[in-house]
Write a protein that holds these residues in place. Structure first.
Motif, PDB file in Angstrom:
ATOM      1  N   GLY A  20       0.827  -1.198   0.000  1.00  0.00           N
ATOM      2  CA  GLY A  20       0.000   0.000   0.000  1.00  0.00           C
ATOM      3  C   GLY A  20       0.859   1.243   0.000  1.00  0.00           C
ATOM      4  O   GLY A  20       2.041   1.198   0.313  1.00  0.00           O
ATOM      5  N   HIS A  21       0.246   2.321  -0.424  1.00  0.00           N
ATOM      6  CA  HIS A  21       0.928   3.599  -0.317  1.00  0.00           C
ATOM      7  C   HIS A  21      -0.059   4.652   0.154  1.00  0.00           C
ATOM      8  O   HIS A  21      -1.262   4.524  -0.020  1.00  0.00           O
ATOM      9  CB  HIS A  21       1.634   4.009  -1.612  1.00  0.00           C
ATOM     10  CG  HIS A  21       0.793   3.974  -2.837  1.00  0.00           C
ATOM     11  ND1 HIS A  21       1.202   3.350  -3.977  1.00  0.00           N
ATOM     12  CD2 HIS A  21      -0.417   4.475  -3.117  1.00  0.00           C
ATOM     13  CE1 HIS A  21       0.273   3.467  -4.907  1.00  0.00           C
ATOM     14  NE2 HIS A  21      -0.710   4.153  -4.416  1.00  0.00           N
ATOM     15  N   SER A  22       0.462   5.666   0.800  1.00  0.00           N
ATOM     16  CA  SER A  22      -0.346   6.719   1.393  1.00  0.00           C
ATOM     17  C   SER A  22       0.262   8.056   1.015  1.00  0.00           C
ATOM     18  O   SER A  22       1.483   8.186   0.953  1.00  0.00           O
ATOM     19  CB  SER A  22      -0.365   6.583   2.917  1.00  0.00           C
ATOM     20  OG  SER A  22      -0.792   5.300   3.301  1.00  0.00           O
ATOM     21  N   GLU A  23      -0.613   9.017   0.776  1.00  0.00           N
ATOM     22  CA  GLU A  23      -0.130  10.333   0.368  1.00  0.00           C
ATOM     23  C   GLU A  23      -0.935  11.428   1.045  1.00  0.00           C
ATOM     24  O   GLU A  23      -2.162  11.335   1.126  1.00  0.00           O
ATOM     25  CB  GLU A  23      -0.267  10.487  -1.154  1.00  0.00           C
ATOM     26  CG  GLU A  23       0.571   9.491  -1.916  1.00  0.00           C
ATOM     27  CD  GLU A  23       0.053   9.241  -3.321  1.00  0.00           C
ATOM     28  OE1 GLU A  23      -1.024   9.765  -3.679  1.00  0.00           O
ATOM     29  OE2 GLU A  23       0.730   8.520  -4.050  1.00  0.00           O
ATOM     30  N   SER A  24      -0.239  12.426   1.506  1.00  0.00           N
ATOM     31  CA  SER A  24      -0.879  13.640   1.959  1.00  0.00           C
ATOM     32  C   SER A  24      -0.887  14.568   0.742  1.00  0.00           C
ATOM     33  O   SER A  24       0.167  14.906   0.218  1.00  0.00           O
ATOM     34  CB  SER A  24      -0.091  14.257   3.112  1.00  0.00           C
ATOM     35  OG  SER A  24      -0.680  15.475   3.496  1.00  0.00           O
ATOM     36  N   VAL A  25      -2.076  14.958   0.284  1.00  0.00           N
ATOM     37  CA  VAL A  25      -2.192  15.697  -0.969  1.00  0.00           C
ATOM     38  C   VAL A  25      -2.749  17.087  -0.701  1.00  0.00           C
ATOM     39  O   VAL A  25      -3.737  17.252   0.016  1.00  0.00           O
ATOM     40  CB  VAL A  25      -3.105  14.939  -1.960  1.00  0.00           C
ATOM     41  CG1 VAL A  25      -3.303  15.727  -3.236  1.00  0.00           C
ATOM     42  CG2 VAL A  25      -2.522  13.566  -2.262  1.00  0.00           C
ATOM     43  N   TYR A  26      -2.112  18.065  -1.314  1.00  0.00           N
ATOM     44  CA  TYR A  26      -2.510  19.472  -1.240  1.00  0.00           C
ATOM     45  C   TYR A  26      -2.964  19.878  -2.645  1.00  0.00           C
ATOM     46  O   TYR A  26      -2.238  19.679  -3.613  1.00  0.00           O
ATOM     47  CB  TYR A  26      -1.309  20.313  -0.800  1.00  0.00           C
ATOM     48  CG  TYR A  26      -1.482  21.804  -0.925  1.00  0.00           C
ATOM     49  CD1 TYR A  26      -2.000  22.546   0.133  1.00  0.00           C
ATOM     50  CD2 TYR A  26      -1.109  22.476  -2.080  1.00  0.00           C
ATOM     51  CE1 TYR A  26      -2.131  23.923   0.031  1.00  0.00           C
ATOM     52  CE2 TYR A  26      -1.242  23.855  -2.188  1.00  0.00           C
ATOM     53  CZ  TYR A  26      -1.758  24.571  -1.135  1.00  0.00           C
ATOM     54  OH  TYR A  26      -1.891  25.931  -1.227  1.00  0.00           O
ATOM     55  N   VAL A  27      -4.186  20.422  -2.745  1.00  0.00           N
ATOM     56  CA  VAL A  27      -4.741  20.805  -4.035  1.00  0.00           C
ATOM     57  C   VAL A  27      -5.211  22.253  -3.962  1.00  0.00           C
ATOM     58  O   VAL A  27      -5.934  22.627  -3.030  1.00  0.00           O
ATOM     59  CB  VAL A  27      -5.951  19.906  -4.405  1.00  0.00           C
ATOM     60  CG1 VAL A  27      -6.559  20.334  -5.720  1.00  0.00           C
ATOM     61  CG2 VAL A  27      -5.553  18.454  -4.435  1.00  0.00           C
ATOM     62  N   GLU A  28      -4.809  23.061  -4.947  1.00  0.00           N
ATOM     63  CA  GLU A  28      -5.318  24.420  -5.062  1.00  0.00           C
ATOM     64  C   GLU A  28      -6.372  24.444  -6.154  1.00  0.00           C
ATOM     65  O   GLU A  28      -6.111  24.018  -7.278  1.00  0.00           O
ATOM     66  CB  GLU A  28      -4.190  25.402  -5.405  1.00  0.00           C
ATOM     67  CG  GLU A  28      -3.278  25.679  -4.248  1.00  0.00           C
ATOM     68  CD  GLU A  28      -2.293  26.795  -4.526  1.00  0.00           C
ATOM     69  OE1 GLU A  28      -2.558  27.637  -5.426  1.00  0.00           O
ATOM     70  OE2 GLU A  28      -1.254  26.824  -3.861  1.00  0.00           O
ATOM     71  N   LEU A  29      -7.553  24.937  -5.819  1.00  0.00           N
ATOM     72  CA  LEU A  29      -8.670  25.004  -6.761  1.00  0.00           C
ATOM     73  C   LEU A  29      -8.781  26.406  -7.346  1.00  0.00           C
ATOM     74  O   LEU A  29      -8.246  27.368  -6.789  1.00  0.00           O
ATOM     75  CB  LEU A  29      -9.957  24.597  -6.054  1.00  0.00           C
ATOM     76  CG  LEU A  29      -9.914  23.213  -5.394  1.00  0.00           C
ATOM     77  CD1 LEU A  29     -11.142  22.976  -4.549  1.00  0.00           C
ATOM     78  CD2 LEU A  29      -9.751  22.131  -6.432  1.00  0.00           C
ATOM     79  N   LYS A  30      -9.496  26.520  -8.465  1.00  0.00           N
ATOM     80  CA  LYS A  30      -9.648  27.813  -9.123  1.00  0.00           C
ATOM     81  C   LYS A  30     -10.488  28.791  -8.324  1.00  0.00           C
ATOM     82  O   LYS A  30     -10.315  29.996  -8.420  1.00  0.00           O
ATOM     83  CB  LYS A  30     -10.271  27.635 -10.511  1.00  0.00           C
ATOM     84  CG  LYS A  30      -9.344  27.019 -11.514  1.00  0.00           C
ATOM     85  CD  LYS A  30     -10.007  26.935 -12.867  1.00  0.00           C
ATOM     86  CE  LYS A  30      -9.044  26.321 -13.868  1.00  0.00           C
ATOM     87  NZ  LYS A  30      -9.650  26.211 -15.203  1.00  0.00           N
ATOM     88  N   SER A  31     -11.439  28.275  -7.560  1.00  0.00           N
ATOM     89  CA  SER A  31     -12.318  29.152  -6.794  1.00  0.00           C
ATOM     90  C   SER A  31     -12.592  28.539  -5.427  1.00  0.00           C
ATOM     91  O   SER A  31     -12.223  27.399  -5.153  1.00  0.00           O
ATOM     92  CB  SER A  31     -13.627  29.370  -7.554  1.00  0.00           C
ATOM     93  OG  SER A  31     -14.272  28.141  -7.778  1.00  0.00           O
ATOM     94  N   ASP A  32     -13.271  29.311  -4.600  1.00  0.00           N
ATOM     95  CA  ASP A  32     -13.632  28.836  -3.264  1.00  0.00           C
ATOM     96  C   ASP A  32     -14.532  27.609  -3.400  1.00  0.00           C
ATOM     97  O   ASP A  32     -15.126  27.366  -4.455  1.00  0.00           O
ATOM     98  CB  ASP A  32     -14.352  29.945  -2.502  1.00  0.00           C
ATOM     99  CG  ASP A  32     -14.434  29.667  -1.011  1.00  0.00           C
ATOM    100  OD1 ASP A  32     -13.748  28.741  -0.535  1.00  0.00           O
ATOM    101  OD2 ASP A  32     -15.199  30.373  -0.331  1.00  0.00           O
TER     102      ASP A  32
END
Length: 115
Positions: A20-32
């Motif tokens: 298995g693998h695990s990831e902490s993911v940060y995503v920036e979206l275009k709007s709120d």
């Protein structure tokens, strides 16, 4: 550190797993965004299992993703320093949901769409 102006979004995991693998993911979206809208979108996405119940302390675990083809997503939370950013925790079985399996699924998708 004695400086309240420093904002940190931290995720720490220390657990050995066989597969298995695990990831902490940060995503920036275009709007709120509304977290409930993101939860609904992920809950309805094919191949995704949403595990996001902070009240019951339920979030994705690599040990629970083992031997399952889905990608498990949870710990959805707004980033403290960016109102358009989302932090999440994602786990999957790296032997079932790895590069080769993804390539097959992408090929099947395009074949079905006849692209």
């Amino acid at each position: 550190m004695g400086d309240d102006s420093i904002e940190v979004t931290a995720t720490c995991v220390r657990i050995p797993v066989v597969k298995g693998h695990s990831e902490s993911v940060y995503v920036e979206l275009k709007s709120d965004f509304e977290l409930e809208d993101v939860r609904k979108l992920l809950a309805e996405a094919p191949g995704v299992t949403l595990v996001d119940d902070t009240a019951a302390q339920r979030y994705p675990l690599a040990t629970e993703a083992a031997d399952k083809p889905d990608v498990f997503v949870g710990r959805l939370r707004r980033d403290l320093g960016n109102e358009r950013a989302l932090n999440m925790w994602i786990v999957s079985d790296n032997l079932l949901k790895g590069a080769a399996w993804n390539a097959v699924q992408i090929a099947e998708y395009f074949a079905a769409k006849q692209v």
